[in-house]
Design an enzyme around this catalytic site. Structure first.
Site, short mmCIF file in Angstrom:
data_model
loop_
_atom_site.label_atom_id
_atom_site.label_comp_id
_atom_site.label_asym_id
_atom_site.label_seq_id
_atom_site.Cartn_x
_atom_site.Cartn_y
_atom_site.Cartn_z
N GLU A 44 48.04 23.38 3.97
CA GLU A 44 48.89 22.59 3.07
C GLU A 44 49.88 21.76 3.88
OE1 GLU A 44 50.46 25.65 0.62
OE2 GLU A 44 48.78 25.60 -0.81
N ASP A 65 38.15 33.81 1.77
CA ASP A 65 37.85 34.83 2.77
C ASP A 65 36.35 34.75 3.05
OD1 ASP A 65 37.36 37.04 4.34
OD2 ASP A 65 38.20 38.50 2.92
N ASN A 92 33.09 26.12 11.38
CA ASN A 92 33.97 26.32 12.53
C ASN A 92 34.52 27.74 12.64
OD1 ASN A 92 36.22 25.54 14.56
ND2 ASN A 92 37.34 26.26 12.77
N TYR A 161 30.64 39.57 20.92
CA TYR A 161 30.97 38.20 20.48
C TYR A 161 29.92 37.23 20.97
CZ TYR A 161 33.26 33.64 20.60
OH TYR A 161 33.54 32.30 20.48
N VAL A 196 38.83 26.67 25.37
CA VAL A 196 39.66 25.72 24.63
C VAL A 196 41.02 26.37 24.41
CG1 VAL A 196 39.88 24.29 22.57
CG2 VAL A 196 37.60 24.91 23.43
#
Length: 255
Positions: A44, A65, A92, A161, A196
């Site tokens: 927002e 979620d 993403n 991961y 990143v």
């Protein structure tokens, strides 16, 4: 990017880091962007910033979620009702838990699979359905992957991961092949950045902030905006050009 003006993009994990940078870039290019996250306060705020900057697009925050399929389906239903559907899907959202293969907790593994693999697959399926029912033949599905989806990091903290990111590599190619079988010109692309500088390491090593900080201090890292530039590059490619996988990393990154 001219042909994307006024079109609808969904960006998951849009509140911070790469997701926020991609969202800002697409709004700047004139797209209507639905940015989703579990907490929409930052989205927002980003929407207000984009409006103040005079960007030609709009940002619509949406609370979702991604580990809950019902919430994902509800989001796509709302997008259909309010914005007709999704033309570009940017998967993403992703996370890492410090759960090694030999001693990790199942809950942490399951959380990574739910968000990194299943949510991506569900969003892709629903985005394709949205495109197909509206006869959209030039849509694009972009999966934000990782260099960890192409080589294994020699660290027990990262192994599970990396396995989820190897899955993203396979899923993206599978999506591409299935789109070809459907005789559509919808494209699928995987963007695989190296290190990143975002909040990612601090979330991953939340019990050891010094270790997280060291990740970003060791070399000159990529910025979230660099990945956002890769997204706009991919979307800007001529409709007949299929960019399968963009691998990008800091010049100083060894592996």
């Amino acid at each position: 990017m001219e042909r994307w003006k006024g079109r609808v993009a969904l960006v998951t994990g849009a509140s911070v880091g790469i997701g926020a940078a991609v969202t800002r870039a697409l709004v700047q290019q004139g797209m209507r962007v639905v940015g989703c996250a579990r907490n929409v306060d930052k989205i927002e705020k980003l929407a207000a910033e984009c409006q103040s900057a005079g960007y030609s697009g709009t940002l619509i925050p949406y609370k979702c979620d991604l580990s809950n399929e019902e919430e994902i389906l509800s989001m796509f239903s709302a997008i259909k009702t309010l914005h007709k559907g999704v033309d570009v899907c940017i998967n993403n959202a992703g996370l890492a838990r410090n759960e090694p293969l030999l001693s990790g907790k199942t809950e942490g593994w399951r959380n990574m699979i739910d968000v990194n693999v299943l949510a991506l697959s569900i969003c892709t399926r629903e985005a394709y359905k949205s495109m197909k029912e509206r006869y959209v033949d030039d849509g694009h599905i972009i999966n934000i992957n990782s260099m960890g989806g192409h080589r294994l990091v020699p660290s027990a903290d990262e192994h599970f991961y990396c396995a989820t990111k190897y899955a993203v590599t396979a899923l993206t190619e599978g999506i591409r092949q299935e789109l070809r079988e459907e005789k559509t010109h919808i494209r699928a692309t995987c963007i695989s950045p190296g290190i990143v500088e975002t909040e990612f390491a601090f979330r991953h090593h939340n019990s050891d902030p010094e270790k997280a900080a060291a990740v970003y201090e060791s070399i000159k890292c990529l910025k979230a905006e660099d990945v956002a530039s890769a997204v706009t590059f991919v979307l800007s490619a001529p409709p007949h050009v299929q960019i399968g996988d963009v691998q990008m990393r800091p010049v100083e990154q060894v592996s």
